[in-house]
Design an enzyme around this catalytic site. Structure first.
Site, PDB file in Angstrom:
ATOM      1  N   ASP A 145      -4.272   7.033   0.919  1.00 42.71           N
ATOM      2  CA  ASP A 145      -3.559   5.953   0.268  1.00 42.71           C
ATOM      3  C   ASP A 145      -2.467   6.139  -0.586  1.00 42.71           C
ATOM      4  OD1 ASP A 145      -5.117   3.910   1.934  1.00 42.71           O
ATOM      5  OD2 ASP A 145      -6.572   4.123   0.382  1.00 42.71           O
ATOM      6  N   ASP A 179      -2.837  -0.024   6.476  1.00 46.86           N
ATOM      7  CA  ASP A 179      -3.414  -1.125   5.921  1.00 46.86           C
ATOM      8  C   ASP A 179      -2.502  -2.242   6.155  1.00 46.86           C
ATOM      9  OD1 ASP A 179      -5.500   0.258   5.285  1.00 46.86           O
ATOM     10  OD2 ASP A 179      -4.982   1.104   3.510  1.00 46.86           O
TER      11      ASP A 179
END
Length: 210
Positions: A145, A179
């Site tokens: 991320d 995401d």
């Protein structure tokens, strides 16, 4: 929308997602202070998520393996949903939404399945692609991320019970392109629910009447 166009959307998202992840992974040290401050409300820094959203984990020695296998099974189900929707000539809203969700899910599965055996550790040093000493094993990779939007930072009012005077950030989640694709796909299904699940003939009638 045809299945071919859906596959094109999926391929583009996967290419962008993996390119960004590999670049960040090989050019950033995990959580380093030298993150990129694009703006006061947008930063880029590397973290790795071992579990589900918000860092949630399945406990136990096989927790990570169970999560990865579950993700794979879920993607197979989403893939069938996409194929079935294309054969039924479902609305473009639905096809785009499923394509985004599928691409995002596959993007994170790639991390979980492969990253543990192709990267070494990102702690205190830059990771190496196709490293001689990878940090994990098959199906035990960490999801990369990097997108961070601390839009509002401050302290809760002193008069507020429990949290009074404590610092807060909105929003403090760190996520990736995959995401974003999943969230956008789910958002389309929620916001455009009636259009997404309308039959093609109904959509054509409505468009004509308008």
């Amino acid at each position: 929308m045809s299945l071919r166009n859906s596959i094109l959307i999926i391929a583009i998202i996967l290419l962008v997602d993996q390119f960004v992840k590999i670049y960040i992974k090989t050019n950033f040290v995990y959580g380093e202070a030298g993150q990129i401050d694009v703006a006061s409300w947008f930063k880029i820094l590397l973290i790795e998520n071992e579990g589900m959203a918000w860092g949630t984990k399945i406990p136990g020695a096989y927790g990570k393996l169970i999560l990865t296998v579950f993700r794979i099974l879920a993607v197979l189900g989403i893939g069938y949903w996409l194929y079935d929707s294309s054969t039924k000539h479902s609305s473009n809203y639905l096809m785009v939404a499923i394509s985004l969700i599928f691409a995002g899910a596959v993007g994170n599965i790639i991390d979980s399945v492969f990253y543990g055996v192709i990267f070494d550790n990102s702690y205190n040093n830059l990771a190496t692609l196709f490293a001689e000493n990878p940090y994990g094993t098959w199906f035990h990779g960490k999801v990369v991320d990097m997108l961070y939007f601390p839009i509002v930072e401050g302290n809760f009012p002193e008069w507020l019970p429990i949290w009074g005077g404590h610092p807060f950030k909105f929003f403090n989640a760190i996520f990736n392109i995959a995401d974003m694709a999943i969230s956008t796909g789910v958002g389309i299904l929620i916001v455009f629910n009636k259009k997404a699940f309308a039959k093609k003939t109904s959509l054509g009638t409505n468009e004509t009447s308008e």
